[in-house]
Design an enzyme around this catalytic site. Structure first.
Site, PDB file in Angstrom:
ATOM      1  N   GLU A 175       0.818  -1.219   0.000  1.00  0.00           N
ATOM      2  CA  GLU A 175       0.000   0.000   0.000  1.00  0.00           C
ATOM      3  C   GLU A 175       0.854   1.273   0.000  1.00  0.00           C
ATOM      4  O   GLU A 175       1.255   1.754   1.057  1.00  0.00           O
ATOM      5  CB  GLU A 175      -0.950   0.016   1.212  1.00  0.00           C
ATOM      6  CG  GLU A 175      -1.823   1.265   1.246  1.00  0.00           C
ATOM      7  CD  GLU A 175      -2.834   1.302   2.395  1.00  0.00           C
ATOM      8  OE1 GLU A 175      -2.830   0.388   3.238  1.00  0.00           O
ATOM      9  OE2 GLU A 175      -3.620   2.253   2.438  1.00  0.00           O
ATOM     10  N   LYS A 217      -2.431  -1.864  -3.273  1.00  0.00           N
ATOM     11  CA  LYS A 217      -3.490  -1.016  -2.709  1.00  0.00           C
ATOM     12  C   LYS A 217      -3.094   0.454  -2.856  1.00  0.00           C
ATOM     13  O   LYS A 217      -2.460   1.039  -1.992  1.00  0.00           O
ATOM     14  CB  LYS A 217      -3.702  -1.376  -1.236  1.00  0.00           C
ATOM     15  CG  LYS A 217      -4.702  -0.501  -0.517  1.00  0.00           C
ATOM     16  CD  LYS A 217      -5.176  -1.097   0.797  1.00  0.00           C
ATOM     17  CE  LYS A 217      -6.037  -0.107   1.549  1.00  0.00           C
ATOM     18  NZ  LYS A 217      -6.764  -0.690   2.667  1.00  0.00           N
TER      19      LYS A 217
HETATM   20  P1  13P Z   1      -9.493   4.233   4.043  1.00  0.00           P
HETATM   21  O1  13P Z   1     -10.290   3.510   3.022  1.00  0.00           O
HETATM   22  O2  13P Z   1     -10.321   4.809   5.177  1.00  0.00           O
HETATM   23  O3  13P Z   1      -8.547   5.237   3.446  1.00  0.00           O
HETATM   24  O4  13P Z   1      -8.601   3.166   4.776  1.00  0.00           O
HETATM   25  C1  13P Z   1      -7.964   2.223   4.016  1.00  0.00           C
HETATM   26  C2  13P Z   1      -6.729   1.789   4.676  1.00  0.00           C
HETATM   27  O5  13P Z   1      -6.555   0.626   4.939  1.00  0.00           O
HETATM   28  C3  13P Z   1      -5.697   2.799   4.963  1.00  0.00           C
HETATM   29  O6  13P Z   1      -4.507   2.143   5.267  1.00  0.00           O
END
Ligand code: 13P
Length: 338
Positions: A175, A217
């Site tokens: 991510e 992500k």
């Molecule tokens: P949000 O969808 O609230 O941005 O959170 C996703 C997430 O896992 C952030 O690390």
């Protein structure tokens, strides 16, 4: 290694997506404070167990990202939380980074920590039932940021984490979140996000990560929250799909977006627009925290005993996101079902 690809597709395939319920205790406390509920371990568990036992878990949620506290808890029936999740045929996952800290050498930026002792923690989480993991890096956009230092050091950490997660038999969610904060344009976001993602894949490849066994992500390509630029959902989708097509190797099975501060409806509409024009081989779905939980949390805070009502609110959101992940959502369907 094809086992990792199977897990990834189970989590994000077939019109399903991910429920990101891995808020750290600090973040969850902020969320609960905002609806005037005390952030006790018991309250955090009650809300999360309510979501994890909802009907939509079976058809809309392929995986749930948990926080360390939750993966070790048992629900009201005595069942362990990871088992409660796998009973709905969803896969339990776990956040394994230990948070973003000030980056030495560039104090306005952050570096995500958690590599020390990670191999041992991964073994423990596997035993607790986790089959996928998450590590989040954050980047700010301004004229000079993200700096080269932040792009390179966060990509390095993400890749070392991903290699260790695969070694333990779990799928890493990679991510790299380019934050929405600021007054930058969608074009700026496009350019910086491309640079960040490309560097992540250089490091993943260097660290011999099997790209068929990861989930990316990323953020969608959006103007900053303080930018006056008006942009349609269709244009957000065009930017986002082009950016990912150009920067993500084709072996990657799928992309699960974060919501990053978009409203529930924005995150749903934009995902739907993306899937309407998705001409890649990547599955494009959701890994939402706030955009799946916000309304349910609000409802629950006012009706703490009403499990069914809270679940109905969550089921609606999850169903709408599932339709969006197939390009089948519309404003009319949203209205008819709410
Ligand atoms: P949000 O969808 O609230 O941005 O959170 C996703 C997430 O896992 C952030 O690390």
């Amino acid at each position: 290694m094809s086992e990792l690809n199977d897990i990834a597709l189970k989590v994000i395939g077939n019109g399903k997506g991910i429920l990101a319920a891995d808020e750290s205790t600090g973040t969850m406390t902020k969320r609960l404070d905002s609806v005037n509920v005390e952030s006790s371990s018991k309250n955090r568990l009650i809300f999360r167990e309510t979501l994890f036992s909802s009907e939509s878990m079976k058809n809309c949620i392929g995986g749930v990202i948990l926080y360390d506290e939750t993966i070790k808890q048992s629900g009201s029936s005595g069942k362990k939380i990871p088992l409660l999740i796998s009973d709905s045929n969803a896969v339990p996952g776990i956040k394994v980074d230990t948070g973003a800290k000030v980056l030495a050498g560039s104090s306005d930026e952050k570096i995500t920590e958690g590599l020390d002792g990670l191999r041992e923690r991964l073994k423990e989480y596997y035993k607790l039932g986790a089959r996928f993991t998450k590590w989040r890096a954050v980047y700010v956009i301004s004229k000079e940021y993200p700096s080269k230092l932040s792009i390179i050091s966060n990509a390095h950490a993400l890749a070392r984490y991903a290699a260790l997660a695969q070694e333990s038999g779990m799928v890493p969610i990679v991510e790299p979140e380019v934050l929405m904060d600021g007054s930058h344009t969608a074009e700026d976001c496009y350019q910086k996000t491309s640079e960040v993602i490309k560097r992540c894949f250089e490091e993943l490849i260097l660290n011999k990560v099997d790209l068929k066994g990861i989930i990316l992500k990323p953020n969608m390509i959006l103007p900053g929250s303080k930018c006056e630029q008006k942009i349609s959902s269709e244009d957000i989708a065009k930017f986002t799909v082009k950016c990912l097509k150009d920067s993500v190797p084709s072996e990657v099975p799928g992309i699960a977006f974060l919501s990053g501060g978009q409203t529930e409806i924005e995150a749903t509409e934009n995902l739907n627009s993306i899937n309407k024009i998705n001409n890649t081989n990547f599955v494009m779905t959701y890994s939402y925290g706030r955009a799946l939980q916000q309304s349910a949390l609000k409802f629950w805070s006012k009706n703490i005993e009403d499990t069914k009502g809270t679940q109905a609110t969550f089921n609606h959101r999850a169903n709408m996101c599932s339709l969006a992940s197939q390009g089948k959502w519309s404003k009319d369907i949203e209205k008819q079902n709410s």
